[in-house]
Scaffold this motif. Structure first.
Motif, short mmCIF file in Angstrom:
data_model
loop_
_atom_site.label_atom_id
_atom_site.label_comp_id
_atom_site.label_asym_id
_atom_site.label_seq_id
_atom_site.Cartn_x
_atom_site.Cartn_y
_atom_site.Cartn_z
N LYS A 1 -3.50 4.78 2.52
CA LYS A 1 -4.09 5.24 1.56
C LYS A 1 -4.84 4.14 0.96
CE LYS A 1 -3.86 8.38 -2.46
NZ LYS A 1 -4.84 7.46 -3.24
N VAL A 2 -5.88 4.28 0.29
CA VAL A 2 -6.75 3.46 -0.45
C VAL A 2 -6.92 3.87 -1.74
CG1 VAL A 2 -8.89 1.97 -0.48
CG2 VAL A 2 -7.87 2.70 1.54
N GLY A 3 -6.16 3.29 -2.88
CA GLY A 3 -6.24 3.81 -4.23
C GLY A 3 -5.73 5.04 -4.64
N SER B 1 4.16 1.22 -3.06
CA SER B 1 4.07 -0.23 -2.94
C SER B 1 5.67 -0.66 -3.60
CB SER B 1 3.12 -1.07 -3.50
OG SER B 1 2.58 -0.64 -4.85
N VAL B 2 6.02 0.19 -4.46
CA VAL B 2 7.40 -0.19 -5.18
C VAL B 2 8.45 0.66 -4.53
CG1 VAL B 2 6.03 -0.95 -7.19
CG2 VAL B 2 6.81 1.51 -7.08
N TYR C 1 0.84 -1.28 0.03
CA TYR C 1 0.00 0.00 0.01
C TYR C 1 0.79 1.27 -0.12
CZ TYR C 1 -3.67 -2.83 1.38
OH TYR C 1 -4.92 -4.22 1.29
N CYS C 2 0.21 2.27 -0.45
CA CYS C 2 0.89 3.64 -0.06
C CYS C 2 0.52 4.18 1.15
CB CYS C 2 0.09 4.89 -1.08
SG CYS C 2 0.69 6.35 -0.66
N MET C 3 1.89 4.22 1.89
CA MET C 3 2.02 4.80 3.38
C MET C 3 2.46 6.09 3.46
SD MET C 3 0.73 2.17 4.81
CE MET C 3 1.22 2.62 6.59
#
Length: 122
Positions: free
Chosen positions: A97-99, A52-53, A31-33
């Motif tokens: 984050k979500v999306g 995520s990368v 996820y994006c943090m």
């Protein structure tokens, strides 16, 4: 989903702190943090995000003194803060984050920790 921050405290100007955010219920590198902060009487503002990368984005005003990182084995997000100044005094939060794009905009994040207080004295 649970996020628990720690590492805040009181330091003198010029000092450093390392904040931690232990995540549970999900794997942070999927996820994006992000890290955010909110000073008394001010709106919450973004500090930095990591996707995520492993790509990192810093808010323009945070570049140079703050470093975001993560330890996937410990499922923990970090924020290294150097050369702290009194204006850095705030409650610091980690969030997931979500999306969407992974940028440090508070409204894009759904899950939040309870925060850890950072106080910098002159």
């Amino acid at each position: 989903v649970q996020l628990v921050e720690s590492g805040g405290g009181s330091v003198q100007a010029g000092g450093s702190l390392r904040l931690s955010c232990v995540a549970s219920g999900f794997t942070i590198n999927r996820y994006c943090m992000g890290w955010f902060r909110q000073a008394p009487g001010k709106e919450r503002e973004g500090v930095a995000t990591i996707n995520s990368v492993g790509s990192i984005t810093y808010a323009d005003s945070m570049k140079g003194r703050f470093t975001i990182s993560q330890d996937t084995a410990k499922n923990t997000l970090f924020l290294q803060m150097n050369s702290l100044q009194p204006e850095d005094t705030a409650m610091y939060y980690c969030a997931r984050k979500v999306g969407g794009s992974c940028v440090p905009v508070p409204n894009y994040f759904r899950y939040w920790g309870q925060g850890t207080q950072v106080t910098v004295s002159s």
